[in-house]
Design an enzyme around this catalytic site. Structure first.
Site, PDB file in Angstrom:
ATOM      1  N   LEU A  41      11.699   3.425  -0.126  1.00 47.38           N
ATOM      2  CA  LEU A  41      12.395   3.217   1.132  1.00 47.38           C
ATOM      3  C   LEU A  41      12.460   1.703   1.282  1.00 47.38           C
ATOM      4  O   LEU A  41      11.440   1.028   1.142  1.00 47.38           O
ATOM      5  CB  LEU A  41      11.603   3.791   2.311  1.00 47.38           C
ATOM      6  CG  LEU A  41      11.959   5.140   2.874  1.00 47.38           C
ATOM      7  CD1 LEU A  41      11.040   5.483   4.044  1.00 47.38           C
ATOM      8  CD2 LEU A  41      13.392   5.257   3.278  1.00 47.38           C
ATOM      9  N   ASP A  42      13.627   1.162   1.569  1.00 49.95           N
ATOM     10  CA  ASP A  42      13.764  -0.283   1.731  1.00 49.95           C
ATOM     11  C   ASP A  42      12.843  -0.782   2.829  1.00 49.95           C
ATOM     12  O   ASP A  42      12.481  -0.032   3.734  1.00 49.95           O
ATOM     13  CB  ASP A  42      15.212  -0.640   2.077  1.00 49.95           C
ATOM     14  CG  ASP A  42      16.169  -0.258   0.971  1.00 49.95           C
ATOM     15  OD1 ASP A  42      15.813  -0.450  -0.199  1.00 49.95           O
ATOM     16  OD2 ASP A  42      17.255   0.238   1.290  1.00 49.95           O
TER      17      ASP A  42
END
Length: 183
Positions: A41-42
């Site tokens: 997940l960024d």
């Protein structure tokens, strides 16, 4: 072992960071030893991150051939039109090729989520809306690129489910043992 973690905004999906100054990482959350993120997940995205010590399970979770559904709550800038929603449902063409069709629904009222720190910038003259978007791929920043491609830039992105695993009531920074399952 499989761990479900609610990754807060601004946290990297790794346990170390060599940048100066160092950015927040998973190391600060008391996660069990020897687990690693099954996917990413960024740093500017939030929500469900699965971690495991089982390499084959991590592969099944992340490998696009397994087409594991990933569901997101997405706050977008603008008021989505039926054509924009249909474009997401049909799949959009990105610079690295067309996406698979997505499942998309307009969420009214907006979902009840924890406040983000820092908060999303509010603009009186620009409406925003919430979508629930489910994809079966996992390209780099795919959801953000998809919404931008149809003219709806993403303001906030929260992953709420991966396959049969869901975020549930985990608060940001909390985790629980999710058990092991076959994918």
């Amino acid at each position: 072992m499989l761990v479900a973690f609610n990754k807060p905004y601004g946290v990297l999906c790794q346990f170390t960071d060599r940048s100066s100054p160092p950015r927040p990482t998973l190391a600060g959350y008391g996660l069990p030893a020897d687990v690693y993120a099954a996917g990413r997940l960024d740093h500017d995205s939030e929500g469900l991150l699965l971690l495991t010590d089982d390499g084959p399970l991590a592969h099944r979770i992340t490998d696009p051939r397994h087409k594991l559904a990933k569901t997101y709550r997405v706050q977008v800038e603008g008021a989505p039109t039926p054509d924009q929603l249909q474009a997401l449902r049909d799949g959009v063409v990105l610079n690295d090729g067309p996406t698979r069709p997505a499942r998309v629904a307009l969420l009214e009222p907006a979902p009840s989520l924890w406040p983000r720190d820092p908060p999303v910038r509010y603009r009186k003259t620009v409406p925003d809306a919430w979508l629930e978007l489910t994809i079966h791929e996992g390209r780099n920043r795919q959801v953000r690129r998809m919404t931008a491609a149809v003219g709806l830039p993403t303001l906030r992105l929260v992953r709420v489910a991966i396959g049969d695993w869901s975020l549930g009531d985990l608060a940001p920074g909390q985790w629980r043992i999710a058990g092991a399952a076959t994918v």
